[in-house]
Design a protein around this motif. Structure first.
Motif, mmCIF file in Angstrom:
data_model
loop_
_atom_site.group_PDB
_atom_site.id
_atom_site.type_symbol
_atom_site.label_atom_id
_atom_site.label_comp_id
_atom_site.label_asym_id
_atom_site.label_seq_id
_atom_site.Cartn_x
_atom_site.Cartn_y
_atom_site.Cartn_z
ATOM 1 N N ASP A 36 0.571 -1.177 -0.058
ATOM 2 C CA ASP A 36 0.047 0.044 -0.046
ATOM 3 C C ASP A 36 0.698 1.177 0.078
ATOM 4 O O ASP A 36 0.544 2.128 -0.948
ATOM 5 C CB ASP A 36 -0.882 0.247 1.313
ATOM 6 N N ALA A 37 1.938 1.251 0.792
ATOM 7 C CA ALA A 37 2.682 2.501 0.922
ATOM 8 C C ALA A 37 3.363 2.631 -0.310
ATOM 9 O O ALA A 37 3.424 3.892 -0.854
ATOM 10 C CB ALA A 37 3.672 2.158 2.061
ATOM 11 N N GLU A 38 4.071 1.603 -0.930
ATOM 12 C CA GLU A 38 4.655 1.912 -2.135
ATOM 13 C C GLU A 38 3.903 2.150 -3.130
ATOM 14 O O GLU A 38 4.083 3.042 -4.221
ATOM 15 C CB GLU A 38 5.292 0.772 -2.571
ATOM 16 N N VAL A 39 2.600 1.591 -3.423
ATOM 17 C CA VAL A 39 1.716 1.817 -4.525
ATOM 18 C C VAL A 39 1.281 3.431 -4.424
ATOM 19 O O VAL A 39 1.253 4.196 -5.314
ATOM 20 C CB VAL A 39 0.439 1.285 -4.452
ATOM 21 N N LEU A 41 2.733 5.931 -2.841
ATOM 22 C CA LEU A 41 3.868 6.999 -3.379
ATOM 23 C C LEU A 41 4.096 6.945 -4.473
ATOM 24 O O LEU A 41 4.551 8.101 -4.957
ATOM 25 C CB LEU A 41 5.200 6.595 -2.220
ATOM 26 N N ALA A 42 4.278 6.110 -5.315
ATOM 27 C CA ALA A 42 4.519 5.905 -6.753
ATOM 28 C C ALA A 42 3.695 6.623 -7.509
ATOM 29 O O ALA A 42 3.825 7.433 -8.570
ATOM 30 C CB ALA A 42 4.552 4.414 -7.030
ATOM 31 N N ARG A 43 2.268 6.731 -6.909
ATOM 32 C CA ARG A 43 1.318 7.486 -7.472
ATOM 33 C C ARG A 43 1.592 8.840 -7.149
ATOM 34 O O ARG A 43 1.395 9.727 -8.326
ATOM 35 C CB ARG A 43 -0.009 7.127 -6.993
ATOM 36 N N VAL A 44 1.796 9.403 -6.134
ATOM 37 C CA VAL A 44 2.303 10.667 -6.082
ATOM 38 C C VAL A 44 3.355 11.336 -6.853
ATOM 39 O O VAL A 44 3.184 12.342 -7.359
ATOM 40 C CB VAL A 44 2.605 10.942 -4.342
ATOM 41 N N LEU A 45 4.567 10.198 -6.874
ATOM 42 C CA LEU A 45 5.554 10.675 -7.695
ATOM 43 C C LEU A 45 5.501 10.427 -9.167
ATOM 44 O O LEU A 45 6.234 10.892 -10.029
ATOM 45 C CB LEU A 45 6.743 10.078 -6.936
ATOM 46 N N ASN A 46 4.071 9.837 -9.685
ATOM 47 C CA ASN A 46 4.038 9.633 -11.009
ATOM 48 C C ASN A 46 5.268 8.640 -11.578
ATOM 49 O O ASN A 46 5.718 9.058 -12.677
ATOM 50 C CB ASN A 46 3.858 10.916 -11.793
ATOM 51 N N PRO A 80 -10.093 2.038 1.019
ATOM 52 C CA PRO A 80 -9.353 1.020 0.099
ATOM 53 C C PRO A 80 -8.680 2.017 -1.099
ATOM 54 O O PRO A 80 -9.085 3.048 -1.233
ATOM 55 C CB PRO A 80 -10.561 0.230 -0.736
ATOM 56 N N VAL A 81 -7.436 1.395 -1.488
ATOM 57 C CA VAL A 81 -6.461 2.030 -2.431
ATOM 58 C C VAL A 81 -7.172 2.478 -3.702
ATOM 59 O O VAL A 81 -7.167 3.480 -4.211
ATOM 60 C CB VAL A 81 -5.306 1.139 -2.478
ATOM 61 N N ALA A 82 -8.268 1.569 -4.016
ATOM 62 C CA ALA A 82 -8.813 1.810 -5.274
ATOM 63 C C ALA A 82 -9.711 2.823 -5.303
ATOM 64 O O ALA A 82 -10.146 3.530 -6.175
ATOM 65 C CB ALA A 82 -9.734 0.347 -5.707
ATOM 66 N N TYR A 83 -10.646 3.189 -3.992
ATOM 67 C CA TYR A 83 -11.273 4.148 -3.973
ATOM 68 C C TYR A 83 -10.462 5.609 -3.785
ATOM 69 O O TYR A 83 -10.784 6.610 -4.154
ATOM 70 C CB TYR A 83 -12.379 4.163 -2.857
ATOM 71 N N LEU A 84 -9.241 5.531 -3.373
ATOM 72 C CA LEU A 84 -8.477 6.615 -3.180
ATOM 73 C C LEU A 84 -7.922 7.133 -4.572
ATOM 74 O O LEU A 84 -7.899 8.239 -5.032
ATOM 75 C CB LEU A 84 -7.089 6.461 -2.452
ATOM 76 N N PHE A 85 -7.559 6.145 -5.616
ATOM 77 C CA PHE A 85 -7.189 6.365 -6.930
ATOM 78 C C PHE A 85 -8.502 6.627 -7.982
ATOM 79 O O PHE A 85 -8.193 7.283 -8.831
ATOM 80 C CB PHE A 85 -6.303 5.590 -7.462
ATOM 81 N N GLY A 86 -9.604 6.003 -7.439
ATOM 82 C CA GLY A 86 -10.660 6.193 -8.201
ATOM 83 C C GLY A 86 -10.814 5.130 -9.529
ATOM 84 O O GLY A 86 -11.294 5.476 -10.472
ATOM 85 N N GLU A 87 -9.862 4.223 -9.293
ATOM 86 C CA GLU A 87 -9.721 3.152 -10.532
ATOM 87 C C GLU A 87 -8.929 2.019 -9.795
ATOM 88 O O GLU A 87 -8.583 1.737 -8.937
ATOM 89 C CB GLU A 87 -8.759 3.787 -11.506
ATOM 90 N N ARG A 98 -15.948 3.826 -7.567
ATOM 91 C CA ARG A 98 -16.499 4.649 -6.715
ATOM 92 C C ARG A 98 -16.997 3.885 -5.542
ATOM 93 O O ARG A 98 -17.182 2.857 -5.958
ATOM 94 C CB ARG A 98 -17.258 5.935 -7.385
ATOM 95 N N PRO A 99 -17.232 4.714 -4.387
ATOM 96 C CA PRO A 99 -17.986 3.820 -3.509
ATOM 97 C C PRO A 99 -19.298 3.233 -3.809
ATOM 98 O O PRO A 99 -19.753 2.351 -3.190
ATOM 99 C CB PRO A 99 -17.934 4.793 -2.391
ATOM 100 N N ASP A 100 -19.778 3.628 -4.989
ATOM 101 C CA ASP A 100 -21.277 3.188 -5.573
ATOM 102 C C ASP A 100 -21.064 1.648 -5.837
ATOM 103 O O ASP A 100 -21.930 0.984 -6.209
ATOM 104 C CB ASP A 100 -21.729 4.108 -6.592
#
Length: 290
Positions: A36-39, A41-46, A80-87, A98-100
């Motif tokens: 989770d941490a790596e995924v 941070l990798a998203r933040v850094l693109n 969940p990570v998926a909801y944080l990213f929306g994908e 989405r949470p729907d």
């Protein structure tokens, strides 16, 4: 990483330090704290995760630190990570979530694989996906079999909006979405060569519903009654009236429900009942013919 404003804590934090603090924060709260941490941070850094291992001493900028800190606090709360990213990735495609809608899971790819095995890419077939959620199953089948005609249903208008967005974004045109509860969403004389579904199959009192990521997912897509079989029973009963002769039914279910599902299918007169194992060796999907 405390709950204090991130900007007041920034002290030239490196990638290695940020990841270690994040892992400590998520330990016991997530089943995969390191991942989770790596995924996140990798998203933040693109960047991809290999960048984190190659440059552990790289210093985060204040903005990067702030964004990572905010994501970690949300993940710490259980989002969940998926909801944080929306994908979420499914069958090598990225689906908006989405949470729907339920988050697509790897074990559901088994259901898609079995559906595709029953057809060829050039085959014309009428296919029904019951309880489509994000549309991951229906859209994947439609994309892989462009000559098939897919109907996807869901009781939730919000879920259907997400599914339609995914179909539009992925350029899939041979799937149509219908609102309604199970077979109420299709015409009484509607007939299909293949009916697939990943319905709610968790028992209403299952303690796992109050743990982990599923706490944030829609209960409508999870709870399946006292024994988790309510939706499976309805689908098995009513699919008989909507399958073409020799049509196939493919159902995902709980890892311990294969025998119960087989019993239902036998009661309703299906033949060629077969169970199929997921990557963990659990009987996760059952197929049968009218």
């Amino acid at each position: 990483m405390s709950t204090r404003p991130a900007s007041s804590r920034y002290q030239c934090t490196t990638i290695a330090t940020a990841l270690q603090e994040a892992r400590n924060l998520l330990e016991g709260l997530s089943e995969t704290p390191k991942l989770d941490a790596e995924v996140l941070l990798a998203r933040v850094l693109n960047r991809d995760r290999s960048h984190l291992r190659a440059w552990p001493e790289r210093t985060l900028s204040p903005d990067e630190f702030d964004r990572f800190h905010e994501l970690m606090l949300q993940r710490q709360s259980g989002t969940p990570v998926a909801y944080l990213f929306g994908e979420k990735e499914f069958w090598s495609r990225t689906f908006k979530v989405r949470p729907d809608v339920l988050i697509p899971r790897p074990e559901t790819e088994l259901l898609v694989d079995l559906a595709l095995t029953a057809m060829t890419a050039s085959q014309t077939a009428d296919i029904l996906d019951l309880g489509t959620g994000s549309g991951a199953i229906a859209i994947t089948i439609a994309a892989e079999c462009p000559f098939a005609r897919i109907t996807a249903t869901d009781l939730s208008p919000e879920a259907l909006k997400v599914a339609q967005e995914n179909a539009d974004r992925l350029g899939v045109r041979n799937v149509r979405f219908q609102p309604g509860n199970w077979f109420d969403a299709v015409a009484s004389d509607g007939r299909f060569d293949l009916i697939v579904s990943n319905p709610p199959y968790v028992a209403d009192d299952d303690p796992h519903l109050s743990r982990g990521d599923v706490r944030f997912e829609p209960s409508l897509a999870l709870k399946g009654g006292l024994h988790g079989l309510d939706a499976l029973r309805i689908i098995a009963r009513d699919a008989r009236d909507h399958l073409n002769p020799h049509g196939q039914l493919i159902l995902e279910h709980g890892f311990d429900q294969a025998n119960a599902v087989a019993d239902l299918l036998e009661v309703f007169g299906y033949t060629e009942i077969r169970h199929h194992q997921d990557l963990q060796g659990h009987f996760r999907v059952t197929t049968a013919r009218r």
